[in-house]
Motif scaffolding. Structure first.
Motif, PDB file in Angstrom:
ATOM      1  N   ASP A 165       0.853  -1.177   0.000  1.00 13.56           N
ATOM      2  CA  ASP A 165       0.000   0.000   0.000  1.00 13.56           C
ATOM      3  C   ASP A 165       0.896   1.235   0.000  1.00 13.56           C
ATOM      4  O   ASP A 165       2.110   1.106  -0.147  1.00 13.56           O
ATOM      5  CB  ASP A 165      -0.998  -0.006   1.166  1.00 13.56           C
ATOM      6  CG  ASP A 165      -0.302   0.068   2.502  1.00 13.56           C
ATOM      7  OD1 ASP A 165       0.935  -0.010   2.512  1.00 13.56           O
ATOM      8  OD2 ASP A 165      -0.983   0.196   3.527  1.00 13.56           O
ATOM      9  N   ARG A 166       0.298   2.408   0.173  1.00 12.32           N
ATOM     10  CA  ARG A 166       1.101   3.635   0.030  1.00 12.32           C
ATOM     11  C   ARG A 166       2.239   3.684   1.042  1.00 12.32           C
ATOM     12  O   ARG A 166       3.354   4.048   0.711  1.00 12.32           O
ATOM     13  CB  ARG A 166       0.208   4.854   0.194  1.00 12.32           C
ATOM     14  CG  ARG A 166      -0.724   5.085  -0.979  1.00 12.32           C
ATOM     15  CD  ARG A 166      -1.358   6.457  -0.865  1.00 12.32           C
ATOM     16  NE  ARG A 166      -2.332   6.682  -1.904  1.00 12.32           N
ATOM     17  CZ  ARG A 166      -3.615   6.365  -1.785  1.00 12.32           C
ATOM     18  NH1 ARG A 166      -4.056   5.774  -0.699  1.00 12.32           N
ATOM     19  NH2 ARG A 166      -4.462   6.607  -2.768  1.00 12.32           N
ATOM     20  N   LEU A 167       1.937   3.265   2.270  1.00  5.39           N
ATOM     21  CA  LEU A 167       2.958   3.374   3.308  1.00  5.39           C
ATOM     22  C   LEU A 167       4.145   2.455   3.007  1.00  5.39           C
ATOM     23  O   LEU A 167       5.303   2.873   3.081  1.00  5.39           O
ATOM     24  CB  LEU A 167       2.351   3.029   4.673  1.00  5.39           C
ATOM     25  CG  LEU A 167       3.308   3.091   5.853  1.00  5.39           C
ATOM     26  CD1 LEU A 167       3.892   4.475   6.015  1.00  5.39           C
ATOM     27  CD2 LEU A 167       2.617   2.680   7.149  1.00  5.39           C
ATOM     28  N   SER A 168       3.858   1.197   2.629  1.00  6.23           N
ATOM     29  CA  SER A 168       4.987   0.292   2.411  1.00  6.23           C
ATOM     30  C   SER A 168       5.787   0.722   1.181  1.00  6.23           C
ATOM     31  O   SER A 168       7.018   0.645   1.192  1.00  6.23           O
ATOM     32  CB  SER A 168       4.505  -1.155   2.287  1.00  6.23           C
ATOM     33  OG  SER A 168       3.374  -1.246   1.513  1.00  6.23           O
TER      34      SER A 168
ATOM     35  N   ALA B 119       0.995   8.165  18.669  1.00  8.01           N
ATOM     36  CA  ALA B 119       0.021   8.147  19.758  1.00  8.01           C
ATOM     37  C   ALA B 119      -1.145   9.081  19.483  1.00  8.01           C
ATOM     38  O   ALA B 119      -2.260   8.826  19.912  1.00  8.01           O
ATOM     39  CB  ALA B 119       0.703   8.532  21.063  1.00  8.01           C
ATOM     40  N   MET B 120      -0.901  10.179  18.749  1.00  7.40           N
ATOM     41  CA  MET B 120      -2.008  11.109  18.484  1.00  7.40           C
ATOM     42  C   MET B 120      -3.044  10.480  17.573  1.00  7.40           C
ATOM     43  O   MET B 120      -4.210  10.836  17.601  1.00  7.40           O
ATOM     44  CB  MET B 120      -1.468  12.400  17.888  1.00  7.40           C
ATOM     45  CG  MET B 120      -0.708  13.207  18.927  1.00  7.40           C
ATOM     46  SD  MET B 120      -0.502  14.920  18.466  1.00  7.40           S
ATOM     47  CE  MET B 120       0.841  14.883  17.366  1.00  7.40           C
ATOM     48  N   SER B 121      -2.599   9.546  16.764  1.00  5.67           N
ATOM     49  CA  SER B 121      -3.448   8.714  15.903  1.00  5.67           C
ATOM     50  C   SER B 121      -4.663   9.413  15.293  1.00  5.67           C
ATOM     51  O   SER B 121      -5.789   9.058  15.555  1.00  5.67           O
ATOM     52  CB  SER B 121      -3.887   7.437  16.633  1.00  5.67           C
ATOM     53  OG  SER B 121      -4.660   7.700  17.745  1.00  5.67           O
ATOM     54  N   ASP B 122      -4.413  10.442  14.513  1.00  2.00           N
ATOM     55  CA  ASP B 122      -5.452  10.912  13.607  1.00  2.00           C
ATOM     56  C   ASP B 122      -4.792  11.201  12.267  1.00  2.00           C
ATOM     57  O   ASP B 122      -3.551  11.202  12.178  1.00  2.00           O
ATOM     58  CB  ASP B 122      -6.166  12.151  14.161  1.00  2.00           C
ATOM     59  CG  ASP B 122      -5.233  13.319  14.332  1.00  2.00           C
ATOM     60  OD1 ASP B 122      -5.324  14.283  13.566  1.00  2.00           O
ATOM     61  OD2 ASP B 122      -4.383  13.258  15.238  1.00  2.00           O
ATOM     62  N   ASP B 123      -5.600  11.406  11.258  1.00  2.00           N
ATOM     63  CA  ASP B 123      -5.082  11.512   9.895  1.00  2.00           C
ATOM     64  C   ASP B 123      -3.991  12.558   9.750  1.00  2.00           C
ATOM     65  O   ASP B 123      -2.927  12.303   9.223  1.00  2.00           O
ATOM     66  CB  ASP B 123      -6.219  11.874   8.933  1.00  2.00           C
ATOM     67  CG  ASP B 123      -7.151  10.708   8.736  1.00  2.00           C
ATOM     68  OD1 ASP B 123      -7.010   9.748   9.513  1.00  2.00           O
ATOM     69  OD2 ASP B 123      -7.987  10.769   7.829  1.00  2.00           O
ATOM     70  N   ARG B 124      -4.293  13.745  10.276  1.00  2.00           N
ATOM     71  CA  ARG B 124      -3.374  14.856   9.998  1.00  2.00           C
ATOM     72  C   ARG B 124      -2.034  14.672  10.677  1.00  2.00           C
ATOM     73  O   ARG B 124      -0.985  14.926  10.092  1.00  2.00           O
ATOM     74  CB  ARG B 124      -4.010  16.178  10.443  1.00  2.00           C
ATOM     75  CG  ARG B 124      -5.046  16.664   9.446  1.00  2.00           C
ATOM     76  CD  ARG B 124      -5.433  18.082   9.725  1.00  2.00           C
ATOM     77  NE  ARG B 124      -4.299  18.985   9.625  1.00  2.00           N
ATOM     78  CZ  ARG B 124      -4.324  20.242  10.065  1.00  2.00           C
ATOM     79  NH1 ARG B 124      -5.416  20.693  10.643  1.00  2.00           N
ATOM     80  NH2 ARG B 124      -3.281  21.017   9.937  1.00  2.00           N
TER      81      ARG B 124
ATOM     82  N   THR C  36      -2.026   8.460   2.334  1.00  2.00           N
ATOM     83  CA  THR C  36      -1.462   7.346   3.098  1.00  2.00           C
ATOM     84  C   THR C  36      -2.074   7.286   4.482  1.00  2.00           C
ATOM     85  O   THR C  36      -2.519   6.230   4.947  1.00  2.00           O
ATOM     86  CB  THR C  36       0.061   7.542   3.258  1.00  2.00           C
ATOM     87  OG1 THR C  36       0.612   7.841   1.996  1.00  2.00           O
ATOM     88  CG2 THR C  36       0.716   6.317   3.841  1.00  2.00           C
ATOM     89  N   ALA C  37      -2.112   8.457   5.144  1.00  2.00           N
ATOM     90  CA  ALA C  37      -2.598   8.497   6.518  1.00  2.00           C
ATOM     91  C   ALA C  37      -4.068   8.116   6.580  1.00  2.00           C
ATOM     92  O   ALA C  37      -4.480   7.344   7.453  1.00  2.00           O
ATOM     93  CB  ALA C  37      -2.379   9.890   7.095  1.00  2.00           C
ATOM     94  N   SER C  38      -4.875   8.627   5.625  1.00  5.61           N
ATOM     95  CA  SER C  38      -6.300   8.324   5.748  1.00  5.61           C
ATOM     96  C   SER C  38      -6.570   6.852   5.457  1.00  5.61           C
ATOM     97  O   SER C  38      -7.459   6.253   6.055  1.00  5.61           O
ATOM     98  CB  SER C  38      -7.133   9.241   4.852  1.00  5.61           C
ATOM     99  OG  SER C  38      -6.696   9.135   3.537  1.00  5.61           O
ATOM    100  N   SER C  39      -5.774   6.226   4.573  1.00  5.46           N
ATOM    101  CA  SER C  39      -6.026   4.799   4.356  1.00  5.46           C
ATOM    102  C   SER C  39      -5.499   3.974   5.534  1.00  5.46           C
ATOM    103  O   SER C  39      -6.021   2.903   5.818  1.00  5.46           O
ATOM    104  CB  SER C  39      -5.421   4.320   3.040  1.00  5.46           C
ATOM    105  OG  SER C  39      -4.045   4.504   3.042  1.00  5.46           O
ATOM    106  N   LEU C  40      -4.466   4.496   6.239  1.00 10.29           N
ATOM    107  CA  LEU C  40      -3.979   3.784   7.430  1.00 10.29           C
ATOM    108  C   LEU C  40      -5.039   3.767   8.518  1.00 10.29           C
ATOM    109  O   LEU C  40      -5.206   2.774   9.223  1.00 10.29           O
ATOM    110  CB  LEU C  40      -2.746   4.486   7.993  1.00 10.29           C
ATOM    111  CG  LEU C  40      -1.376   4.013   7.568  1.00 10.29           C
ATOM    112  CD1 LEU C  40      -0.323   4.798   8.310  1.00 10.29           C
ATOM    113  CD2 LEU C  40      -1.217   2.546   7.849  1.00 10.29           C
TER     114      LEU C  40
END
Lengths: 112, 533
Positions: free
Chosen positions: B79-82, B323-328, B505-509
């Motif tokens: 995926d985008r991250l890998s 830890a903040m774990s949101d998209d942005r 990447t972040a939003s699909s994660l």
């Protein structure tokens, strides 16, 4: 059986951790090996303990899955043993190199 | 299934084949070995660019190893991250390999093979979709890194190597315990299947699951260098030869990658009552690591230790962002991670060149200062006009750029990364607590500390010496540093498209449904017609 196995894992990992914290390289490597054995038994136990149950299904359909042991942890243990063996051998080489270069078997390469 | 689809496994196979092939040649054939190795790493860059383009199409590409369906067989998932991580690794590895041509690749046997196996393990860890397979690739990375850390030999490296190996073996056992506990509770090791199974874990087993996940997490945190698991890191990174230290900068990001992958996947919103149980631990750990790293940076007299502590600063910042774990914040963290990895890699390479500009007495002095504090060197010297030769000017400019990037000053990408992270943290809404303020303070202070330390080191290297030794620097050594810094500058100039990719990447994660569906619904290839089966 559960009690015996847990005591065994506990004893192995406990003595392993104690040895790992000792200052001599030989003690460290024996400690790591003992922890390795304990961990392998632990992985094994995570597939639930079964007596007289084969991990391999017979050919031609599955009669009753409940009568068989879980084969996955056994496969994992096998991999873990191989990798553990290789890394222990590698550690042994570094240990010998350290002994040769520093003339001491202390983990810091010199006596405190 | 066409040939194009097999490209997913190429980042694993290519280094494996190259590394194995290099074993066949005699150790004295340096030119042949380096040509093959560097050639292979350039191909890897090309492949990873193709993979990034493939991944940017939106859909996850699933590759079934052994052609078994997903929960039963092992899968690779692109995926985008890998894809991004593979590209980052390939870029840094190529720079380090080119740099090593100047001298280091001859310093010991099998440098190129070990390096290629390291790349294989890293790429495998980024691609795999299976927890136990992740363990295997971790071990490949670690075994290769043991050899690379010892490259060049000498008592110091052997001693640091001994500690490094012992720590990592212990961490591997924790990895195994964690994985097997998760298997014991859920009955699967496939990451996508775990998402489904974790949602259905009964409340009485939740504690066991979370314990297993925490033990697993500790193994990654040792790699990422979270305080108090990081005491091995500065020692190991500072004795490694320069190109190895540079690629080790991406090694600690491997721990961060796994956390970025698993935290939203396994303990995101789908996890029921276990959702986000790791966040407050990671947050606290990240802030403390950031503080420890920042103080370490300020306290370092030797440049190479400064760079090693910068790795910790970057790890701490990233842990908080996980830890903040949101998209942005995740998108900002990814931007920061790319930038800091490239910068620290370039810094490790640059330090090697700068060390040559210092005479050996100065090196001894810096060790003494490490032990006893700053020596009294305020002897009034007669000022003579020192004309800085071109080599030193070039190195000085690179050092300045590194300093700006490491401390996160505008206008370069280090600033953009930190700014995006702060903006994301401010924007979380009404939950800005005291912990966030501590994080803001630490992030800004760590930048200030890095700047002070870099300025101090710069003055000592470029201005203080009366008789400057002009280091002999070959183009092949300077080119990779320039390329890495240029990549950072390019990320500054082209931050818009880069952030667009990272936002996706972040939003699909954080929305694992696509990932899970892609993996679990992927059907095996039909058996070829006319065969025995």
């Amino acid at each position: 059986m559960e009690l015996v196995l847990s005591l065994g894992i506990g004893a192995l990992v406990g003595s392993g951790v104690w040895l790992l914290l000792r200052p001599r390289t030989y003690q460290v490597i024996v400690g790591l090996s003992l922890i390795g054995y304990g961990v392998n038994l632990f992985i094994f136990s995570m597939g639930r303990l079964r007596v007289n149950a084969a991990p391999v299904l017979p050919e031609g359909g599955i009669p009753d899955p409940a009568a068989f042991a879980d084969p996955v942890p056994q496969a994992l243990v096998l991999t873990a043993i191989v990798i553990g063996f290789a890394t222990t051998a590698l550690f042994l080489v570094v240990l010998l190199a350290s002994r040769g270069l520093t003339g001491s078997d202390h983990v810091d390469g010199r006596e405190p | 299934m066409n040939l194009w689809h097999h490209l997913v496994i190429a980042p694993i196979l290519l280094p494996l084949v190259t590394g194995a092939l290099l074993l066949l040649f005699d150790e004295r054939r340096h030119t042949l070995k380096s040509t093959l190795s560097i050639g292979s790493s350039f191909i890897l860059i090309a492949i990873s660019i193709a993979l990034v383009r493939l991944a940017d199409g939106g859909a996850e590409t699933v590759y079934l190893l052994g052609n078994w369906e997903a929960p039963y067989g092992i899968v690779l998932v692109l995926d985008r991250l890998s894809a991004l991580m593979i590209l980052l690794t390939a870029a840094l590895a190529t720079a380090a390999l080119v740099f090593a041509q100047a001298r280091w690749h001859k310093a010991g046997p099998h440098f190129h093979s070990l390096f290629q196996f390291l790349l294989m393990g890293l790429n495998g860890a980024f691609l795999t979709g299976d927890l136990f397979n992740l363990f295997v690739f971790f071990e490949v990375v670690l075994s290769a890194s043991y050899g690379l850390l010892l490259h060049g030999s000498g008592p110091q490296r052997v001693r640091a190597g001994l500690h490094y190996i012992a720590i990592n073996l212990a961490a591997s056992f924790l990895f195994l315990i964690g994985v097997s506990m998760i298997y014991g509770v859920t009955g699967t090791l496939n990451m996508a299947d775990l998402v489904v199974r974790i949602a259905a874990v009964p409340p009485e087993d939740r504690f066991l699951l979370e314990t297993g996940a925490s033990i697993l997490g500790v193994a990654f945190l040792v790699k990422a260098g979270m305080w108090p698991l990081c005491f091995w890191l500065p020692g190991a990174y500072s004795v490694a030869v320069a190109p190895v230290a540079a690629i080790f900068a991406v090694l600690s990001k491997m721990g961060i990658y796994v956390l970025l992958r698993l935290s939203p996947l396994l303990f995101g919103e789908t996890a029921g009552s276990s959702a986000g149980f790791d966040d407050k631990w990671l947050f606290a750990g990240g802030v403390v690591t950031l503080a420890f790293g920042a103080i370490g940076v300020l306290a370092s007299q030797a440049m190479v230790r400064l760079a090693a502590f910068s790795v910790l600063v970057s790890s701490g910042t990233l842990l908080v962002a996980v830890a903040m774990s949101d998209d942005r914040s995740t998108a900002a963290a990814l931007y920061y991670m790319i930038n800091s990895t490239l910068t620290i890699g370039a810094l490790f390479l640059l330090i090697e060149l700068l060390d040559r500009a210092q005479d050996p007495a100065a090196a001894v002095l810096s060790v003494t200062m490490e032990a006893y504090g700053d020596a009294d060197e305020d002897e009034p010297e007669e000022e003579v006009g020192v004309t800085i030769p071109a080599t030193l000017a070039i190195l000085g400019v690179s050092f300045g750029i590194c300093g700006i990037l490491v401390s996160g000053l505008p206008p370069l990408s280090g600033f953009i990364g930190k700014f995006a992270l702060l903006a994301a943290a401010v924007d979380v809404g009404n939950k800005i607590t005291a912990a966030y303020w501590v994080f803001f303070a630490m992030l800004i202070l760590s930048g200030l500390f890095a700047m002070i330390a870099m300025v101090r080191a710069g003055i000592r290297i470029f201005w203080a010496p009366v008789e400057i030794i002009v280091p002999r620097v070959r183009v092949i050594e300077f080119a990779p540093i320039a390329a890495l810094l240029a990549a950072c500058i390019w990320m500054t100039a082209d931050a818009g498209p880069a952030m667009r990719y990272l936002d996706d990447t972040a939003s699909s994660l954080h929305d694992p449904t696509g990932y899970v569906r892609a993996v679990l619904s992927h059907t095996p290839v039909a058996a070829p017609q006319g065969g025995t089966q």
